[in-house]
Design a protein around this motif. Structure first.
Motif: not given
Length: 234
Positions: A141-144, A149-152, A159-161
């Protein structure tokens, strides 16, 4: 009659737990395959993620099959959790617990021989449940978005890792998954009557459980580790 009914209910719960668990194992294998697409590059990973949303079209609406999978998976998780909690409570009552103390023995708090995996099944399950919630809010959901934030799909993964703290939490969660799989996979086939070995160590299902647990743990950890330590995807 009441005791026979309770016994049938317990058997039904064990079967439900076994089948729902195997459904989740199947999903994990497919999910790992998708994650490993990260090694083919951002474009390949994003194309795979987009393809998941269009499988079955135009017969099914966009994301139709994906929602079917989600509903089945959610049902399996809820059934598995309900069966696990109910059986744990029954076992606790049958073992003679008063409050949190078992009165029969001072040598083993549960009074049974347990592997480390079976000992951590309950807390491992809680850890996995919490991780699933974070995982959905983060990558679906890209809430966190701890790394931005990324669109893909690949952008969110990358970005997360890049964040070492997220990687550490992910490692803990995957180790919990591995132990859960080790005990759960073998236990499921034992419940379904497929284990005929006199000991667990001699069972082919125990070997299969170890292989699947190790393969899935390594498979899920590989892309995040490559991103954090080796700059996968730039």
């Amino acid at each position: 009659m009441k005791r026979a009914s309770a016994k049938r209910s317990t058997v039904a719960l064990k079967y439900a737990m076994a089948v729902s668990g195997l459904i989740m194992v199947g999903y994990l294998i497919l999910h790992m395959y998708g994650n490993l697409k990260a090694f083919a590059g951002p474009d390949s990973f994003n194309e795979y993620a987009e393809h998941l949303r269009t499988i079955g079209t135009p017969i099914l609406p966009n994301e139709g099959l994906l929602w079917i999978v989600r509903v089945v998976l959610l049902a399996a998780v809820l059934i598995h959790a309900y069966a696990a909690i109910t059986l744990w409570r029954r076992n606790k009552q049958a073992a003679g617990y008063v409050g949190s103390t078992r009165y029969q023995t001072k040598q083993n708090k549960a009074g049974i021989q347990r592997s480390y995996a079976s000992f951590t099944m309950r807390w491992g399950g809680v850890t996995i449940a919490l991780f699933i919630v974070f995982h959905i809010l983060n990558l679906t959901t890209n809430d966190i978005h701890p790394g931005g934030r990324a669109d893909t799909a690949y952008g969110r993964l990358h970005n997360t890792f890049e964040n070492p703290w997220v990687w550490i939490a992910y490692v803990v969660a995957m180790i919990a998954v591995g132990f859960h799989l080790w005990h759960g996979f073998w236990s499921a086939f034992t419940t379904l009557g497929q284990n005929h070995s006199p000991t667990r160590s001699a069972s082919v299902w125990n070997t299969a459980a170890i292989v699947i647990a190790v393969a899935l743990t390594i498979g899920f950890l590989a892309p995040p580790t490559a991103i954090l330590f080796f700059g996968l995807g730039g």
